[in-house]
Design a protein around this motif. Structure first.
Motif, PDB file in Angstrom:
ATOM      1  N   SER A 126       0.812  -1.224   0.000  1.00 48.75           N
ATOM      2  CA  SER A 126       0.000   0.000   0.000  1.00 48.75           C
ATOM      3  C   SER A 126       0.843   1.271   0.000  1.00 48.75           C
ATOM      4  O   SER A 126       0.406   2.288  -0.541  1.00 48.75           O
ATOM      5  CB  SER A 126      -0.977   0.001   1.177  1.00 48.75           C
ATOM      6  OG  SER A 126      -0.296   0.002   2.404  1.00 48.75           O
ATOM      7  N   LEU A 175      -7.887   0.773  -0.436  1.00 48.23           N
ATOM      8  CA  LEU A 175      -6.604   1.470  -0.358  1.00 48.23           C
ATOM      9  C   LEU A 175      -6.621   2.513   0.751  1.00 48.23           C
ATOM     10  O   LEU A 175      -5.660   2.641   1.514  1.00 48.23           O
ATOM     11  CB  LEU A 175      -6.270   2.109  -1.705  1.00 48.23           C
ATOM     12  CG  LEU A 175      -4.939   2.841  -1.779  1.00 48.23           C
ATOM     13  CD1 LEU A 175      -3.787   1.902  -1.424  1.00 48.23           C
ATOM     14  CD2 LEU A 175      -4.729   3.411  -3.167  1.00 48.23           C
ATOM     15  N   ALA A 180      -6.305   0.697   3.922  1.00 46.39           N
ATOM     16  CA  ALA A 180      -4.949   0.176   4.103  1.00 46.39           C
ATOM     17  C   ALA A 180      -4.008   1.259   4.597  1.00 46.39           C
ATOM     18  O   ALA A 180      -3.167   1.028   5.477  1.00 46.39           O
ATOM     19  CB  ALA A 180      -4.425  -0.416   2.796  1.00 46.39           C
ATOM     20  N   CYS A 190      -1.335  -2.869   4.412  1.00 50.06           N
ATOM     21  CA  CYS A 190      -2.323  -3.588   3.617  1.00 50.06           C
ATOM     22  C   CYS A 190      -2.391  -5.046   4.064  1.00 50.06           C
ATOM     23  O   CYS A 190      -1.721  -5.452   5.006  1.00 50.06           O
ATOM     24  CB  CYS A 190      -1.935  -3.505   2.138  1.00 50.06           C
ATOM     25  SG  CYS A 190      -0.274  -4.141   1.816  1.00 50.06           S
ATOM     26  N   THR A 191      -3.177  -5.815   3.344  1.00 53.61           N
ATOM     27  CA  THR A 191      -3.315  -7.224   3.712  1.00 53.61           C
ATOM     28  C   THR A 191      -1.982  -7.957   3.618  1.00 53.61           C
ATOM     29  O   THR A 191      -1.683  -8.799   4.454  1.00 53.61           O
ATOM     30  CB  THR A 191      -4.341  -7.926   2.809  1.00 53.61           C
ATOM     31  OG1 THR A 191      -4.000  -7.688   1.449  1.00 53.61           O
ATOM     32  CG2 THR A 191      -5.730  -7.419   3.073  1.00 53.61           C
TER      33      THR A 191
END
Length: 172
Positions: free
Chosen positions: A35, A125, A128, A134-135
């Protein structure tokens, strides 16, 4: 496992992704994540139009020409390129949109699906960046380091995904 296989073993792929963290930590002292690359690219492009944006510390930190910032940009580009190459090498083709999704969206309009996908991607996004990762950053790197915040974030991501899918499919 061959590059031309339509499906790769999730165990092998997971081990390879996990092993990718070793050179990331050893060479540039950072973990996997994607991200921040959007801030790097977006801030860099915006600084061309308005250099005063670099007065914002958050943007300046991400636009700086550091290995960490450009590693993440290269990682995002590599994910896209790798997905395209994998599809081409395996002969895979995109499946038609499920009637369930058409019913959930109320239309089979391609434009509305693209608008929904863009809006959802933007929200993801934004989330995030709000979550400071982020993931892939929290899920892969944070949990491998046993970071409590990342473990909580991953549980929340899975819960949110399950609830969202069930709402869209009208099964709650």
């Amino acid at each position: 496992m061959r590059l031309s296989d339509k499906v790769w073993s999730p165990y092998v792929a997971g081990i390879l992704i996990g092993l990718l963290q070793i050179p990331a930590f050893l060479l540039i002292d950072t973990a996997l994540g994607t991200s921040s690359s959007y801030v790097t690219v977006g801030g860099g492009l915006m600084s061309i139009a308005d250099p005063s944006i670099l007065d914002i510390d958050y943007v300046a930190k991400h636009v700086a020409a550091t290995a960490k910032n450009w590693w993440q940009v290269a990682l995002v580009a590599g994910i896209g390129i790798g997905a395209c190459l994998s599809m081409r090498l395996s002969g895979a083709r995109r499946q038609p949109v499920s009637p369930i999704w058409n019913r959930a969206l109320g239309t089979s309009s391609r434009g509305k699906r693209y608008a929904l996908a863009f809006g959802a991607g933007f929200l993801m996004l934004f989330g995030a960046r709000l979550a400071d990762g982020c993931t892939s950053g929290h899920g892969l790197s944070g949990t491998s380091q046993l970071a409590v915040g990342s473990l909580i974030a991953v549980v929340a991501m899975f819960a949110g995904g399950i609830v969202t899918a069930r709402l869209i499919l009208h099964r709650i």
